[in-house]
Design a protein around this motif. Structure first.
Motif, short mmCIF file in Angstrom:
data_model
loop_
_atom_site.label_atom_id
_atom_site.label_comp_id
_atom_site.label_asym_id
_atom_site.label_seq_id
_atom_site.Cartn_x
_atom_site.Cartn_y
_atom_site.Cartn_z
N ALA A 191 57.80 79.42 -29.06
CA ALA A 191 57.65 80.41 -30.14
C ALA A 191 56.56 79.96 -31.08
CB ALA A 191 58.97 80.57 -30.89
N ASP A 192 55.97 80.91 -31.80
CA ASP A 192 54.89 80.57 -32.71
C ASP A 192 55.23 80.84 -34.17
OD1 ASP A 192 54.92 83.30 -32.75
OD2 ASP A 192 52.84 83.57 -32.05
N TRP A 193 56.52 81.05 -34.47
CA TRP A 193 56.90 81.38 -35.85
C TRP A 193 57.08 80.13 -36.71
CZ3 TRP A 193 61.38 78.85 -36.50
CH2 TRP A 193 62.25 78.72 -35.40
N TYR A 194 57.29 78.96 -36.10
CA TYR A 194 57.51 77.76 -36.91
C TYR A 194 56.19 77.30 -37.51
CZ TYR A 194 58.88 73.13 -38.40
OH TYR A 194 59.12 72.01 -39.16
N ASP A 195 56.22 76.97 -38.80
CA ASP A 195 55.01 76.59 -39.51
C ASP A 195 55.34 75.52 -40.54
OD1 ASP A 195 52.36 76.58 -40.20
OD2 ASP A 195 52.32 78.63 -40.98
N ASN A 196 54.39 74.63 -40.78
CA ASN A 196 54.49 73.64 -41.86
C ASN A 196 53.26 73.79 -42.75
OD1 ASN A 196 56.14 71.40 -39.83
ND2 ASN A 196 56.81 71.74 -41.91
N LEU A 197 53.48 73.83 -44.05
CA LEU A 197 52.38 73.90 -45.00
C LEU A 197 52.19 72.50 -45.59
CD1 LEU A 197 53.20 77.27 -46.80
CD2 LEU A 197 52.12 76.86 -44.58
N ASN A 198 51.25 71.76 -45.03
CA ASN A 198 51.05 70.38 -45.45
C ASN A 198 49.82 70.18 -46.33
OD1 ASN A 198 53.27 69.12 -44.04
ND2 ASN A 198 52.17 69.54 -42.15
N THR A 199 48.86 71.12 -46.25
CA THR A 199 47.60 70.97 -46.99
C THR A 199 47.30 72.26 -47.73
OG1 THR A 199 46.24 71.84 -45.18
CG2 THR A 199 46.74 69.48 -45.14
N PRO A 200 46.38 72.22 -48.70
CA PRO A 200 45.98 73.47 -49.37
C PRO A 200 45.45 74.51 -48.39
CG PRO A 200 45.23 71.57 -50.63
CD PRO A 200 45.76 71.03 -49.33
N GLU A 201 44.79 74.05 -47.33
CA GLU A 201 44.28 74.99 -46.33
C GLU A 201 45.42 75.69 -45.60
OE1 GLU A 201 41.33 72.22 -47.59
OE2 GLU A 201 43.28 71.80 -46.65
N ASP A 202 46.49 74.94 -45.29
CA ASP A 202 47.67 75.55 -44.66
C ASP A 202 48.27 76.62 -45.56
OD1 ASP A 202 47.44 73.82 -42.51
OD2 ASP A 202 48.92 72.40 -43.28
N ALA A 203 48.40 76.32 -46.85
CA ALA A 203 48.99 77.26 -47.79
C ALA A 203 48.13 78.51 -47.93
CB ALA A 203 49.18 76.60 -49.16
N ALA A 204 46.79 78.32 -47.98
CA ALA A 204 45.90 79.48 -48.09
C ALA A 204 45.99 80.35 -46.84
CB ALA A 204 44.47 78.99 -48.31
N ARG A 205 46.04 79.72 -45.66
CA ARG A 205 46.16 80.48 -44.42
C ARG A 205 47.45 81.28 -44.40
NH1 ARG A 205 49.38 79.05 -40.84
NH2 ARG A 205 49.33 76.84 -41.42
N PHE A 206 48.56 80.65 -44.75
CA PHE A 206 49.83 81.35 -44.72
C PHE A 206 49.86 82.47 -45.76
CE2 PHE A 206 54.26 81.96 -46.06
CZ PHE A 206 54.84 82.25 -44.82
N GLY A 207 49.27 82.22 -46.91
CA GLY A 207 49.24 83.22 -47.96
C GLY A 207 48.45 84.45 -47.58
#
Length: 211
Positions: A191-207
């Protein structure tokens, strides 16, 4: 098991959940969100940072609270004053194992779903499956794409607490040390729904992605 009597179902209204166009029951389990990490790669506290217009911790707890009999957040009461039932570490600064032990000691439920404050998507149907798969195991741990187990998105029995205490006394801090001492059911997940926001780039992508 709920039964039908002459007076109707023996189910309290507050125990009902409407999910995916169906009525269901809250899980007879606790949900635990570990939020005591240092957030070094993020550069700021993950729990309180804004994602999609709201604190990341709230995004997670709002998914969990309606579906579990209890919800606990492991972390600092001063920092997380608005998070509900906050459980502080029995001994601060000793890593996620101590956070998990402290929450399990505070839990009134044998089964506990554990996640972190940087995993914004809680796929509830899968979480419910993990709870149903516990059987005689101490824990149910998913193995996502890439073959790496995720001990911080898993189900644990409260009865593993003494094992954690022993490991902490030996100086262990990481969750993977615990898995080697438990009877674990590993579940491969494609599955591709699991995500971790570890960096500012991760948070911006998810946002930027749609809810």
């Amino acid at each position: 098991l709920n039964t039908v009597t002459g007076d109707g179902w023996d189910v309290a209204p507050e125990d009902l959940v409407f999910e995916n166009h169906h009525w269901g029951l809250k899980e007879d389990a606790a949900a635990i969100v570990l939020s005591g990490g240092a957030s070094k790669r993020m550069g700021r506290d993950k729990a309180t940072m804004s994602v999609r217009g709201r604190p990341l911790l709230s995004l997670i707890t709002d998914q969990l609270a309606p579906n579990f009999a209890a919800l606990m957040v492991s972390g600092s009461r001063d920092k997380l004053a608005c998070a509900g039932h906050v459980v502080e570490d029995l001994e601060p600064g000793r890593g996620p194992l101590m956070g998990l032990l402290s929450a399990l000691r505070a839990s009134d439920h044998e089964l506990n779903f554990v996640t972190t404050c940087d995993a914004p998507v809680i796929h509830l149907p899968f979480v419910r499956l993990m709870l149903s798969w516990i059987d005689e195991y101490d824990a149910v741990v998913p193995v996502f794409q890439g073959g790496r187990p995720q001990p911080l998105f898993a189900v644990y029995r409260r009865s593993v607490a003494p094992t954690i205490e022993t490991l902490l006394a030996e100086g262990a801090r990481a969750m993977f040390a615990l898995l080697d001492h438990l009877n674990v059911r590993y579940v491969e997940v494609d599955a591709d729904w699991y995500d971790n926001l570890n960096t500012p780039e991760d948070a911006a992508r998810f946002g930027r992605t749609e809810s």
